[in-house]
Design a protein around this motif. Sequence first.
Motif, PDB file in Angstrom:
ATOM      1  N   PRO A 245       0.798  -1.133   0.071  1.00 20.85           N
ATOM      2  CA  PRO A 245       0.131   0.172   0.064  1.00 20.85           C
ATOM      3  C   PRO A 245       0.838   1.276  -0.068  1.00 20.85           C
ATOM      4  O   PRO A 245       1.981   1.369   0.677  1.00 20.85           O
ATOM      5  CB  PRO A 245      -0.644  -0.116   1.243  1.00 20.85           C
ATOM      6  CG  PRO A 245       0.059  -1.006   2.125  1.00 20.85           C
ATOM      7  CD  PRO A 245       0.652  -1.886   1.044  1.00 20.85           C
ATOM      8  N   VAL A 247       1.492   5.043   0.875  1.00 25.05           N
ATOM      9  CA  VAL A 247       1.337   5.986   2.016  1.00 25.05           C
ATOM     10  C   VAL A 247       1.841   7.182   1.593  1.00 25.05           C
ATOM     11  O   VAL A 247       2.966   7.697   1.277  1.00 25.05           O
ATOM     12  CB  VAL A 247       1.805   5.652   3.394  1.00 25.05           C
ATOM     13  CG1 VAL A 247       1.593   6.462   4.570  1.00 25.05           C
ATOM     14  CG2 VAL A 247       1.335   4.306   3.751  1.00 25.05           C
ATOM     15  N   THR A 253      -2.998  10.450   8.249  1.00 25.84           N
ATOM     16  CA  THR A 253      -3.346   8.806   8.534  1.00 25.84           C
ATOM     17  C   THR A 253      -3.884   8.520   9.825  1.00 25.84           C
ATOM     18  O   THR A 253      -3.168   8.882  10.721  1.00 25.84           O
ATOM     19  CB  THR A 253      -2.058   7.907   8.103  1.00 25.84           C
ATOM     20  OG1 THR A 253      -1.498   8.667   6.816  1.00 25.84           O
ATOM     21  CG2 THR A 253      -2.564   6.677   8.009  1.00 25.84           C
ATOM     22  N   CYS A 255      -4.460   5.393  11.964  1.00 22.44           N
ATOM     23  CA  CYS A 255      -3.936   4.242  12.066  1.00 22.44           C
ATOM     24  C   CYS A 255      -4.768   3.367  13.090  1.00 22.44           C
ATOM     25  O   CYS A 255      -4.652   3.841  14.402  1.00 22.44           O
ATOM     26  CB  CYS A 255      -2.506   4.222  12.555  1.00 22.44           C
ATOM     27  SG  CYS A 255      -1.978   2.529  12.631  1.00 22.44           S
ATOM     28  N   ILE A 288      -0.789  -4.531   6.041  1.00 23.19           N
ATOM     29  CA  ILE A 288      -1.208  -3.149   6.158  1.00 23.19           C
ATOM     30  C   ILE A 288      -2.219  -2.942   5.060  1.00 23.19           C
ATOM     31  O   ILE A 288      -2.011  -3.375   3.892  1.00 23.19           O
ATOM     32  CB  ILE A 288      -0.104  -2.364   5.976  1.00 23.19           C
ATOM     33  CG1 ILE A 288       0.713  -2.364   7.230  1.00 23.19           C
ATOM     34  CG2 ILE A 288      -0.836  -0.786   6.127  1.00 23.19           C
ATOM     35  CD1 ILE A 288       0.295  -2.317   8.763  1.00 23.19           C
ATOM     36  N   MET A 290      -4.784  -0.255   3.444  1.00 20.51           N
ATOM     37  CA  MET A 290      -4.986   1.263   3.239  1.00 20.51           C
ATOM     38  C   MET A 290      -6.633   1.579   2.681  1.00 20.51           C
ATOM     39  O   MET A 290      -6.783   1.028   1.971  1.00 20.51           O
ATOM     40  CB  MET A 290      -3.799   1.959   2.398  1.00 20.51           C
ATOM     41  CG  MET A 290      -4.243   3.159   2.082  1.00 20.51           C
ATOM     42  SD  MET A 290      -3.518   4.032   3.795  1.00 20.51           S
ATOM     43  CE  MET A 290      -1.934   3.781   3.934  1.00 20.51           C
ATOM     44  N   GLN A 301      -6.123   9.348   4.858  1.00 19.58           N
ATOM     45  CA  GLN A 301      -5.976   8.115   4.857  1.00 19.58           C
ATOM     46  C   GLN A 301      -6.292   7.161   5.968  1.00 19.58           C
ATOM     47  O   GLN A 301      -6.106   7.748   7.201  1.00 19.58           O
ATOM     48  CB  GLN A 301      -4.228   7.819   4.617  1.00 19.58           C
ATOM     49  CG  GLN A 301      -3.908   8.514   3.223  1.00 19.58           C
ATOM     50  CD  GLN A 301      -2.471   8.297   3.077  1.00 19.58           C
ATOM     51  OE1 GLN A 301      -1.872   7.957   2.149  1.00 19.58           O
ATOM     52  NE2 GLN A 301      -1.610   8.972   4.115  1.00 19.58           N
ATOM     53  N   THR A 303      -5.601   3.187   8.112  1.00 23.47           N
ATOM     54  CA  THR A 303      -4.517   1.872   7.881  1.00 23.47           C
ATOM     55  C   THR A 303      -5.387   0.933   8.924  1.00 23.47           C
ATOM     56  O   THR A 303      -5.515   1.314   9.939  1.00 23.47           O
ATOM     57  CB  THR A 303      -3.067   2.074   8.089  1.00 23.47           C
ATOM     58  OG1 THR A 303      -2.743   2.577   9.424  1.00 23.47           O
ATOM     59  CG2 THR A 303      -2.552   3.054   7.036  1.00 23.47           C
ATOM     60  N   ASP A 304      -5.715  -0.224   8.513  1.00 26.16           N
ATOM     61  CA  ASP A 304      -5.800  -1.197   9.470  1.00 26.16           C
ATOM     62  C   ASP A 304      -4.563  -1.962   9.698  1.00 26.16           C
ATOM     63  O   ASP A 304      -4.017  -2.338   8.626  1.00 26.16           O
ATOM     64  CB  ASP A 304      -6.980  -2.198   8.977  1.00 26.16           C
ATOM     65  CG  ASP A 304      -7.355  -3.310   9.832  1.00 26.16           C
ATOM     66  OD1 ASP A 304      -7.019  -3.253  11.001  1.00 26.16           O
ATOM     67  OD2 ASP A 304      -7.972  -4.401   9.216  1.00 26.16           O
ATOM     68  N   THR A 305      -4.080  -2.301  10.984  1.00 25.97           N
ATOM     69  CA  THR A 305      -2.993  -2.918  11.225  1.00 25.97           C
ATOM     70  C   THR A 305      -3.084  -4.164  11.880  1.00 25.97           C
ATOM     71  O   THR A 305      -4.123  -4.337  12.421  1.00 25.97           O
ATOM     72  CB  THR A 305      -1.792  -2.065  12.159  1.00 25.97           C
ATOM     73  OG1 THR A 305      -2.576  -2.029  13.388  1.00 25.97           O
ATOM     74  CG2 THR A 305      -1.664  -0.873  11.340  1.00 25.97           C
ATOM     75  N   VAL A 326       4.717   0.839  11.529  1.00 25.09           N
ATOM     76  CA  VAL A 326       3.987   2.107  10.955  1.00 25.09           C
ATOM     77  C   VAL A 326       3.849   3.089  12.111  1.00 25.09           C
ATOM     78  O   VAL A 326       4.073   4.146  11.619  1.00 25.09           O
ATOM     79  CB  VAL A 326       2.400   1.447  10.802  1.00 25.09           C
ATOM     80  CG1 VAL A 326       1.604   2.553  10.523  1.00 25.09           C
ATOM     81  CG2 VAL A 326       2.256   0.703   9.379  1.00 25.09           C
ATOM     82  N   THR A 332       1.237   9.401  12.060  1.00 28.21           N
ATOM     83  CA  THR A 332      -0.132   8.946  12.027  1.00 28.21           C
ATOM     84  C   THR A 332      -0.776   9.634  13.205  1.00 28.21           C
ATOM     85  O   THR A 332      -0.180   9.719  14.314  1.00 28.21           O
ATOM     86  CB  THR A 332      -0.076   7.058  12.014  1.00 28.21           C
ATOM     87  OG1 THR A 332       0.538   6.790  13.458  1.00 28.21           O
ATOM     88  CG2 THR A 332       0.370   6.681  10.956  1.00 28.21           C
TER      89      THR A 332
END
Length: 449
Positions: A245, A247, A253, A255, A288, A290, A301, A303-305, A326, A332
Amino acid sequence: MISGSRIFSLIQQSWIPSPGKLSLLRPRGKEYQLSRVTLPTLHGQGVSFQYFQRNIHSAIGEVIDSGHAFVYHVGSKEKPLETLETVGAFQKLPMVMPSADILSSALRKTKNIAATKGIANIAKRERNKGAKQLDALMKELAIPLRMYVESFPKKRYLHPYEKSLIQLTFGDGSYEEVLKRVDDLRKKLLFVGKKHAALCAQSISKREAEERLSEGLKKLEEVFKLEKNAVDNLLHVAKVLRAMPVVDLKIPTLCLVGAPNVGKSSLVRILSTGKPEVCNYPFTTRGILMGHIVVNYEHFQVTDTPGLLRRHDDDRNNLEKLTLAVLEHLPTAILYVHDLTGECGISPADQFVIYKDIKGRFGDHLWLDVVSKTDLMQELPIDGILKDDGDDDDDDAIRYKEFGPDDAIWVSVKTEAGISELKSRVKDLLTSQMARIRSGNSNHSECES
């Protein structure tokens, strides 16, 4: 050796038309750095100068203000500067051809090579043709490999986040080893090709030239086939990295962080365009993901972590290390998700320990706490929520297991309770993060090395 003060004096006197633009001169070993200078490459006796425009890095890895950097080396020879990368280097990777395609294309082109016109002697014409074909095959195989090696970024010049992605995806040193194997194959092809082309050029008869040509072509093909996996491995590396993804460091962003299966992916689906896999078991998020949010025509943005477990960093798997990378390397805002029901498989006591650790390490980030699955909490008695196999709890841990962190938003994806408030708070959080980025005071410098 010319002293730094002497060089600075020379620059002011003769080489810089607008010395007022200079704002910084830093000695470092044999290099001196000036920031906010916009000049072409200059040369003086024993000194070479080169400038480049870069928002975040100087050539020696120090942080400078956005603008231009000016680097010069003391010595008689100008040294070329490596291009320093921000995030996005993986999307600039060259298209790597499969080894079979490189070989077939090279063989096809080689067969069309004819002898130089005007050679009347049959033996001379044949050895000329043979030497040219061997040279052509060698180059058709080696030149793409050289282009790959030169075009793939050196790891030390990547953004720290992308360095982490390479290390966690392929293992420590594997990326460099793949490139080294490709370069070793290139060198071997050059050695074998030049050797057999020279032998063919020394042939006395037409038959000898034909035999040496056949032998050389066969040997080059054997060498390439023997090490073709190096090229195919590089092709795999390119595909994996290009799919990472992207960034944008200039866009705020959000997170999402928390233990596995606490509901992060479900919230990403509600908040953004991201479409993660949502299943009821830990580590559904295997990388990750996005997504994007559009608020008042502004893009943000999300993000799923991967989830974090209660353990020391040395014992974490690569998925957990990816989450930490990240948080460590990207600017973030954090939306930390809690599941007080224990339905996620991680007890509230363990979640509290993880939360305190992450909060202590990344508390400089803008932060929003969310308690998820509140519809399940309403179905459980209080003593069922508090029941835990954890250690003896202090007052903070007991309060956490019942109410979550202070000022946390309670939400339910199933009933949509708290979702409107969450979206509003997320909008405010990202707006604040945008202000941080624009002011240059984001929680992380974009150029850690």
